[in-house]
Design a protein around this motif. Structure first.
Motif: not given
Length: 268
Positions: A90-91, A93-98
């Motif tokens: 999940s983390e 995926a969160r970083k990949r949003q950048r």
């Protein structure tokens, strides 16, 4: 040889990045710094590691070794007590949003309009209200020159239009960095120009980008910097004009000869 004299910390910092598949190194200890606003064109023969480089930056592929830091954030994990602790899915995926990424294939939702293909990410992932996400999506579609087509589904759009929807979808997530993996390779020749025009507009607007491409004229005209890769390594890192006018390596000279021969055959 590095093409830029970078002031301050790079937006993207890569050190010792390697990827091994079945004991075969596809990326081999790549080091790279990219400044904010740079447009880095990545060229080279098939199998050079270009797409794998982008996929490791975006964590679609997990590097075998090495480090990718985007705007001060380690894409692989968190340093605790001097050791790297891997991120949870999940983390990651969160970083990949950048990072926005545009692939060869468009991968749009066939049952959704262009507008809703662009709005769905901000609504579901960023938790933006549906109405606001759709308003923002309309703005992004206008940016890629598709205002007149936003209610159409993918099957009603040309390949070039679908790729522009894919670009708008990536932009809708407000990325820090955009990655393009041969975005025109699946298009008919007459549709290539409309996609390259959009990327050219993004470059003019200051978007930081890495673009894997076989469009040599585009790479020369739009890139602020050019990487030539072969065998999983960056063989040359120069300004586009310096590379095309006087390549330094035998491998680059042979590659450019082959590209020129293909263009001559295509013109005939």
């Amino acid at each position: 040889m590095t093409a830029t004299g970078m002031m301050g910390p790079p937006l993207l910092r890569i050190r010792g990045l390697s990827k091994v598949f079945a004991d075969i190194p596809v990326l081999d200890r790549v080091d790279l710094d990219v400044a904010r606003g740079e447009v880095v064109m990545v060229i080279g023969p098939s199998g050079a590691g270009k797409s794998t480089l982008l996929r490791c930056i975006n964590r679609i592929e997990t590097p075998t070794t090495g480090e990718v830091v985007l705007d001060g954030i380690n894409m692989a994990g968190t340093i605790r007590g001097g050791r790297l602790v891997s991120d949870s899915p999940s983390e990651t995926a969160r970083k990949r949003q950048r990072i926005g990424m545009v692939f060869q294939r468009f991968n749009l939702f066939a049952h959704l309009s262009a507008l809703d293909n662009v709005a769905i990410g901000p609504h579901r992932v960023l938790r933006i209200a549906r109405a606001e996400a759709r308003n923002q999506a309309a703005s992004h579609l206008d940016r890629v020159r598709l205002s007149a087509h936003m209610t159409k589904r993918p099957a009603q759009l040309s390949g070039g239009q679908q790729q522009r929807v894919a670009i708008a979808r990536a932009l809708a997530m407000s990325p820090t960095l955009m990655l393009f993996d041969e975005p025109t390779s699946a298009l008919d020749p007459e549709l290539v120009g409309e996609v390259l025009t959009v990327i050219r507009d993004l470059a003019r607007d200051g978007m930081t980008m890495l673009v894997v491409t076989h469009e040599m004229t585009f790479a020369r005209d739009v890139g602020t910097r050019l990487l030539f890769m072969d065998g999983g390594r960056v063989v040359e890192d120069r300004t586009p004009s310096a590379f095309f006018d006087q390549p330094e390596s035998d491998r680059a000279r042979a590659f450019l000869r082959r590209m020129n021969e293909r263009q001559t055959v295509a013109a005939d």
